[in-house]
Design a protein around this motif. Structure first.
Motif, PDB file in Angstrom:
ATOM      1  N   VAL A 219      54.401  42.071  33.712  1.00 37.31           N
ATOM      2  CA  VAL A 219      53.502  42.410  34.810  1.00 37.31           C
ATOM      3  C   VAL A 219      53.327  41.153  35.652  1.00 37.31           C
ATOM      4  N   GLY A 220      53.130  41.336  36.955  1.00 41.92           N
ATOM      5  CA  GLY A 220      52.833  40.212  37.833  1.00 41.92           C
ATOM      6  C   GLY A 220      51.337  40.011  37.952  1.00 41.92           C
ATOM      7  N   GLY A 221      50.906  39.431  39.061  1.00 42.52           N
ATOM      8  CA  GLY A 221      49.482  39.159  39.250  1.00 42.52           C
ATOM      9  C   GLY A 221      48.700  40.329  39.776  1.00 42.52           C
ATOM     10  N   GLU A 222      49.394  41.460  40.001  1.00 43.75           N
ATOM     11  CA  GLU A 222      48.694  42.584  40.616  1.00 43.75           C
ATOM     12  C   GLU A 222      47.683  43.246  39.698  1.00 43.75           C
ATOM     13  N   ASN A 223      47.747  42.967  38.395  1.00 49.78           N
ATOM     14  CA  ASN A 223      46.790  43.610  37.487  1.00 49.78           C
ATOM     15  C   ASN A 223      45.678  42.668  37.054  1.00 49.78           C
ATOM     16  N   ASN A 224      45.540  41.527  37.726  1.00 48.72           N
ATOM     17  CA  ASN A 224      44.447  40.621  37.373  1.00 48.72           C
ATOM     18  C   ASN A 224      43.109  41.262  37.696  1.00 48.72           C
ATOM     19  N   PRO A 225      42.166  41.261  36.755  1.00 53.49           N
ATOM     20  CA  PRO A 225      40.849  41.847  37.049  1.00 53.49           C
ATOM     21  C   PRO A 225      40.066  40.951  37.989  1.00 53.49           C
ATOM     22  N   LEU A 226      39.122  41.540  38.711  1.00 56.28           N
ATOM     23  CA  LEU A 226      38.270  40.784  39.616  1.00 56.28           C
ATOM     24  C   LEU A 226      36.868  40.589  39.056  1.00 56.28           C
ATOM     25  N   PHE A 227      36.275  41.659  38.531  1.00 56.80           N
ATOM     26  CA  PHE A 227      34.884  41.586  38.102  1.00 56.80           C
ATOM     27  C   PHE A 227      34.745  42.134  36.684  1.00 56.80           C
ATOM     28  N   SER A 228      34.026  41.376  35.856  1.00 65.92           N
ATOM     29  CA  SER A 228      33.804  41.856  34.491  1.00 65.92           C
ATOM     30  C   SER A 228      32.929  43.102  34.475  1.00 65.92           C
ATOM     31  N   SER A 229      32.148  43.304  35.541  1.00 68.51           N
ATOM     32  CA  SER A 229      31.316  44.501  35.614  1.00 68.51           C
ATOM     33  C   SER A 229      32.153  45.771  35.712  1.00 68.51           C
ATOM     34  N   GLU A 230      33.441  45.629  36.038  1.00 66.27           N
ATOM     35  CA  GLU A 230      34.338  46.777  36.049  1.00 66.27           C
ATOM     36  C   GLU A 230      34.883  47.085  34.657  1.00 66.27           C
ATOM     37  N   ILE A 231      34.609  46.183  33.704  1.00 67.78           N
ATOM     38  CA  ILE A 231      35.214  46.286  32.370  1.00 67.78           C
ATOM     39  C   ILE A 231      34.158  46.525  31.292  1.00 67.78           C
ATOM     40  N   PHE A 232      33.051  45.796  31.347  1.00 68.84           N
ATOM     41  CA  PHE A 232      32.045  45.889  30.304  1.00 68.84           C
ATOM     42  C   PHE A 232      31.082  47.029  30.588  1.00 68.84           C
ATOM     43  N   VAL A 233      31.626  48.230  30.680  1.00 72.58           N
ATOM     44  CA  VAL A 233      30.846  49.447  30.915  1.00 72.58           C
ATOM     45  C   VAL A 233      31.461  50.546  30.053  1.00 72.58           C
ATOM     46  N   PRO A 234      30.769  51.668  29.872  1.00 75.45           N
ATOM     47  CA  PRO A 234      31.358  52.768  29.105  1.00 75.45           C
ATOM     48  C   PRO A 234      32.689  53.203  29.710  1.00 75.45           C
ATOM     49  N   ILE A 235      33.584  53.671  28.875  1.00 68.46           N
ATOM     50  CA  ILE A 235      34.934  54.019  29.308  1.00 68.46           C
ATOM     51  C   ILE A 235      34.916  55.057  30.423  1.00 68.46           C
ATOM     52  N   GLU A 236      33.939  55.971  30.407  1.00 72.22           N
ATOM     53  CA  GLU A 236      33.900  57.007  31.444  1.00 72.22           C
ATOM     54  C   GLU A 236      33.550  56.432  32.817  1.00 72.22           C
TER      55      GLU A 236
END
Length: 342
Positions: free
Chosen positions: A65-82
């Protein structure tokens, strides 16, 4: 850090034909989790136990994978899966790892490696890491367990009428007295209301609210010179004014690390988890072996947006580095006494 905590690393991937392959190793872990355990999403990170007795693990990329999948904000990750977008589920979650620690230390040590590019020394990779900040809020306390649903108590049954007096006998009583009237049923007592559970005794170990917050987005980076590699910010004024450096926190001159100020807060509660005191801490990232960057300005906070820390490493290189936690008030090593995540 005196109690269990976690550190999150992101974006384990590699380039064409397995080149620029990223791997991270660490010891002293009590365990780990990938996207499988965290979210039920298949992981691409290969995990190997290097030394079970010492808690040593390695985490290695397996996907290009290149850099296109780098996350920006942890608030997009540390939440319920839904609540996580489909693109983040597909492009970010499979490439992360949570490293779990038992606590009792003010320092974490790691080795980060990037394999060579087609033209050695021409490229590099970024290692992203983040803390679980939860909006830096501790005002929420867990609700007590809900009482089980219960039907409303029935109103008391009306009292039965008093027994009728025997009719007057016009003649002397017969030899056999009439059979006594059946005794009226005893007054109906209302059925017992469904018993509410007795007041729940306090659990042996009350579940504490979140108590340790690490927020890269809310932090400052007043000094940034990992490995004395030329910056991007060699702020000697900060060095002279910093209790950490003046106390010998980094004996090298100029210091060879990245200083994140105002990055963390630990809330120390009383036994009932009702009153808490805030303790502020900083973090210093320092290399312990030779460090060779590809693009040094990528070190520190990730660009102008996002709440991740970042370390850049040239291809074909590997280096050891530490996270040091520092008490903001006096620059001394700080051992966080409760669970936390980075």
């Amino acid at each position: 850090i005196g109690q269990p905590y976690s550190i999150y690393f992101f974006d384990f991937d590699h380039g064409e034909d397995g080149q620029l392959l990223e791997s991270l190793s660490a010891c002293g872990l009590s365990g780990y989790r990938t996207s499988v355990e965290l979210y039920g999403v298949e992981t691409t990170v290969s995990v190997k136990i290097e030394d079970s007795e010492r808690g040593c693990y390695s985490f290695t990329a397996t996907q290009k994978v290149g850099g296109e999948n780098n996350p920006l904000f942890s608030s997009e990750i540390f939440v319920p899966i839904e609540d996580i977008s489909s693109s983040t589920q597909a492009d970010v979650l499979p490439y992360l790892a949570e490293l779990q620690y038992p606590g009792g230390s003010s320092t974490n040590s790691f080795t980060f490696s990037v394999s060579a590019a087609v033209i050695p020394g021409s490229s590099g990779r970024n290692l992203l890491f983040a803390g679980f900040a939860q909006a830096s809020s501790v005002s929420f306390l867990p609700c007590p367990p809900a009482l089980p649903p219960a039907s409303l108590p029935l109103p008391p049954s009306p009292a039965p009428p008093p027994p009728s007096p025997p009719p007057p006998s016009p003649t002397p009583p017969p030899p056999s007295p009439p059979p006594p009237s059946p005794a009226p049923p005893p007054p109906s007592s209302p059925p017992p209301s469904p018993a509410l559970p007795p007041p729940s005794p306090p659990p042996p170990s009350p579940t504490p609210p979140p108590r340790v917050f690490i927020d890269f987005e809310g932090s400052d980076v007043p000094y940034n010179n990992l490995g004395d590699s030329g910056g991007p910010l060699v702020n000697l004024t900060f060095v002279q004014e910093s209790a950490f450096f003046q106390n010998g926190g980094d004996p090298a001159f100029p210091p060879q690390g990245i200083y994140f100020s105002k990055i963390g807060k630990e809330v120390v509660y009383d036994e009932e988890f009702t009153d808490g005191v805030d303790i502020l801490f900083d973090m210093y990232v320092v290399n312990r072996t030779r460090y060779v960057p590809n693009i040094v300005i990528r070190n520190g906070e990730r660009g102008t947006t996002g709440d991740f820390g970042a370390l850049n490493l040239a291809d074909g290189q590997s280096f050891d580095f530490d996270f040091l936690f520092v008490r903001s008030s006096d620059g001394t090593p700080y051992t966080i006494g409760q669970p936390y995540s980075i």
